[in-house]
Motif scaffolding. Structure first.
Motif, PDB file in Angstrom:
ATOM      1  N   LEU A 154       0.709  -1.260   0.038  1.00 38.58           N
ATOM      2  CA  LEU A 154      -0.048   0.148   0.283  1.00 38.58           C
ATOM      3  C   LEU A 154       0.850   1.479   0.125  1.00 38.58           C
ATOM      4  CD1 LEU A 154      -2.801  -0.926   2.677  1.00 38.58           C
ATOM      5  CD2 LEU A 154      -2.575  -1.183   0.065  1.00 38.58           C
ATOM      6  N   ILE A 155       2.299   1.123   0.054  1.00 42.13           N
ATOM      7  CA  ILE A 155       3.132   2.323   0.086  1.00 42.13           C
ATOM      8  C   ILE A 155       2.809   3.102  -1.105  1.00 42.13           C
ATOM      9  CG2 ILE A 155       5.441   3.090   0.273  1.00 42.13           C
ATOM     10  CD1 ILE A 155       5.881   1.056   2.339  1.00 42.13           C
ATOM     11  N   GLY A 156       3.012   2.400  -2.377  1.00 45.16           N
ATOM     12  CA  GLY A 156       3.121   2.893  -3.588  1.00 45.16           C
ATOM     13  C   GLY A 156       1.581   3.653  -3.609  1.00 45.16           C
ATOM     14  N   ASP A 161      -0.892   9.020  -4.673  1.00 49.35           N
ATOM     15  CA  ASP A 161      -2.242   9.787  -4.389  1.00 49.35           C
ATOM     16  C   ASP A 161      -3.424   8.905  -4.774  1.00 49.35           C
ATOM     17  OD1 ASP A 161      -3.508  12.089  -3.289  1.00 49.35           O
ATOM     18  OD2 ASP A 161      -4.131  12.576  -5.205  1.00 49.35           O
ATOM     19  N   ASP A 162      -3.091   7.418  -4.943  1.00 48.83           N
ATOM     20  CA  ASP A 162      -4.133   6.576  -5.315  1.00 48.83           C
ATOM     21  C   ASP A 162      -4.859   6.060  -3.841  1.00 48.83           C
ATOM     22  OD1 ASP A 162      -4.107   6.909  -8.106  1.00 48.83           O
ATOM     23  OD2 ASP A 162      -2.009   5.584  -7.987  1.00 48.83           O
ATOM     24  N   LEU A 163      -4.330   6.245  -2.987  1.00 48.58           N
ATOM     25  CA  LEU A 163      -5.147   5.583  -1.792  1.00 48.58           C
ATOM     26  C   LEU A 163      -5.279   6.722  -0.725  1.00 48.58           C
ATOM     27  CD1 LEU A 163      -6.121   3.525   0.241  1.00 48.58           C
ATOM     28  CD2 LEU A 163      -3.851   3.071   0.987  1.00 48.58           C
ATOM     29  N   HIS A 164      -6.602   6.947  -0.401  1.00 52.42           N
ATOM     30  CA  HIS A 164      -6.888   8.173   0.507  1.00 52.42           C
ATOM     31  C   HIS A 164      -7.461   7.445   1.837  1.00 52.42           C
ATOM     32  CE1 HIS A 164      -6.345  11.629  -2.750  1.00 52.42           C
ATOM     33  NE2 HIS A 164      -6.686  10.508  -3.170  1.00 52.42           N
ATOM     34  N   ILE A 198       2.970   5.709   5.960  1.00 51.11           N
ATOM     35  CA  ILE A 198       4.091   4.851   5.192  1.00 51.11           C
ATOM     36  C   ILE A 198       4.959   4.299   6.091  1.00 51.11           C
ATOM     37  CG2 ILE A 198       5.722   5.061   3.534  1.00 51.11           C
ATOM     38  CD1 ILE A 198       4.209   7.349   1.897  1.00 51.11           C
ATOM     39  N   ARG A 199       5.454   4.827   6.919  1.00 56.06           N
ATOM     40  CA  ARG A 199       6.183   4.292   8.120  1.00 56.06           C
ATOM     41  C   ARG A 199       5.480   3.238   9.048  1.00 56.06           C
ATOM     42  NH1 ARG A 199       7.997   7.756  11.841  1.00 56.06           N
ATOM     43  NH2 ARG A 199       6.882   9.659  11.171  1.00 56.06           N
ATOM     44  N   VAL A 200       4.316   3.242   9.170  1.00 57.79           N
ATOM     45  CA  VAL A 200       3.607   2.524   9.872  1.00 57.79           C
ATOM     46  C   VAL A 200       3.463   1.352   8.874  1.00 57.79           C
ATOM     47  CG1 VAL A 200       1.105   1.729  10.701  1.00 57.79           C
ATOM     48  CG2 VAL A 200       2.114   3.824  11.226  1.00 57.79           C
ATOM     49  N   LEU A 201       3.278   1.242   7.679  1.00 58.44           N
ATOM     50  CA  LEU A 201       3.102   0.208   6.910  1.00 58.44           C
ATOM     51  C   LEU A 201       4.365  -0.429   6.499  1.00 58.44           C
ATOM     52  CD1 LEU A 201       0.907   2.067   4.143  1.00 58.44           C
ATOM     53  CD2 LEU A 201       0.091   0.140   5.411  1.00 58.44           C
ATOM     54  N   GLU A 241      11.657   4.970  -2.824  1.00 57.12           N
ATOM     55  CA  GLU A 241      10.559   4.329  -3.106  1.00 57.12           C
ATOM     56  C   GLU A 241       9.951   5.081  -4.453  1.00 57.12           C
ATOM     57  OE1 GLU A 241      11.472   5.621  -0.100  1.00 57.12           O
ATOM     58  OE2 GLU A 241      10.805   3.982   1.266  1.00 57.12           O
ATOM     59  N   VAL A 242      10.124   6.477  -4.595  1.00 53.24           N
ATOM     60  CA  VAL A 242       9.479   7.024  -5.750  1.00 53.24           C
ATOM     61  C   VAL A 242      10.170   6.586  -6.967  1.00 53.24           C
ATOM     62  CG1 VAL A 242       9.127   9.303  -7.070  1.00 53.24           C
ATOM     63  CG2 VAL A 242       8.740   9.099  -4.454  1.00 53.24           C
TER      64      VAL A 242
END
Length: 304
Positions: A154-156, A161-164, A198-201, A241-242
């Motif tokens: 889910l980081i990606g 900006d595809d997961l809100h 992101i850090r949680v994931l 990551e980007v």
């Protein structure tokens, strides 16, 4: 005995809005909680408003100087004693079963599931035409993204900006994980919520209670220049990551250029807005009405 959930609410000059937020926490069906309100050096009547509530679950902490929302959340984290920490902005509202359903969701899953969010609905304080509201919900990209579950995969979508997830007001996380990742990064004035998520994931999986349990109140947008500066910091922080995602064909930079285009168009800065739009990811058809609304607001801003 430690509470099940520590609710952390950072606030700054929201004496008028925070009562609905406080009441939504105190009305939770999961009553075993503590509410830690961190006042980031407000200049209004926030202290008096909070003091008017007679509930021993409330803690009130004040900063002597304004330090920003991330620092205020970290002050709350330092004082939290709950098994879980939940975050809520001081103008938003939880529906009564929000915490109960999230805690139950996590308790029914394996240990790798360390956090949960829920669906959200945006509320306009001055009201909204029912037809406009219905159309907005129909075309919203949230229809495609809200409800996703998982871990590092889910980081990606979060970066592109595809997961809100509206993480600043929906997220509940195991307290051990929050401390392990050192809370919020105080160098962020914007994008601190997805940065934290992101850090949680990277440490566990994110679940979703697939119901609207948060009402987000629309309070206006920050200046486009400040968003652009924060956006650059966000993408630079996750540059590895980007780069990896863009090698896979996911246009993260283009997605962020689209965000910036909308902010600049909204302000009537059309030259900058269209420059970002030319460099952005091609908008989906469902995004076009929102883009037209930004253009309309920009024209009004210039005329005004």
């Amino acid at each position: 005995m430690a509470p099940t959930v520590s609710v952390i609410v950072p606030t700054y000059n929201r004496a008028d809005a925070i009562p609905r937020t406080i009441e939504s926490v105190l009305s939770q069906t999961l009553e075993d909680l503590e509410l830690i309100i961190v006042d980031d050096a407000s200049q209004d009547d926030t202290e008096e408003v909070v003091a008017s509530y007679d509930d021993d679950r409330i803690q009130f902490v004040q900063h002597e100087e304004n330090q920003g929302a991330s620092a205020a959340r970290n002050t709350g984290i330092e004082r939290a004693e709950g098994e879980y920490m939940a975050f809520l902005d001081s103008d938003d509202v939880w529906l009564p079963t929000k915490l109960e359903k999230q805690v139950l969701t996590l308790e029914l899953r394996s240990d790798e599931w360390v956090a949960a969010y829920c669906k959200a609905e945006t509320v306009h304080p001055d009201g909204q035409n029912p037809l406009v509201k219905a159309v907005t919900q129909l075309i919203s990209r949230r229809n495609k993204t809200e409800g996703a579950e998982g871990g590092k995969e889910l980081i990606g979508p979060t970066l592109s900006d595809d997961l809100h997830t509206s993480a600043g007001s929906t997220l509940i996380v195991e307290s051990d994980i929050v401390r392990e990742i050192d809370g919020f990064d105080e160098s962020f004035s914007r994008f601190q919520d997805p940065e934290f998520l992101i850090r949680v994931l990277k440490h566990g999986k994110l679940a979703c209670v697939n119901e609207t349990l948060l009402l987000r109140y629309e309070t206006g947008s920050p200046p486009a220049d400040s968003v652009a500066k924060a956006d650059e910091h966000f993408r630079r922080t996750f540059s590895e990551e980007v780069e990896r995602l863009e090698q896979q064909g996911i246009d993260v930079t283009g997605a962020h250029h689209y965000i910036l285009a909308r902010h600049y168009l909204d302000e009537g800065q059309f030259r900058t807005g269209f420059r970002y739009l030319r460099q952005s990811r091609r908008p989906e058809p469902r995004q076009l009405p929102g883009l037209l609304l930004n253009l309309y607001k920009g024209v009004k801003a210039n005329i005004g």
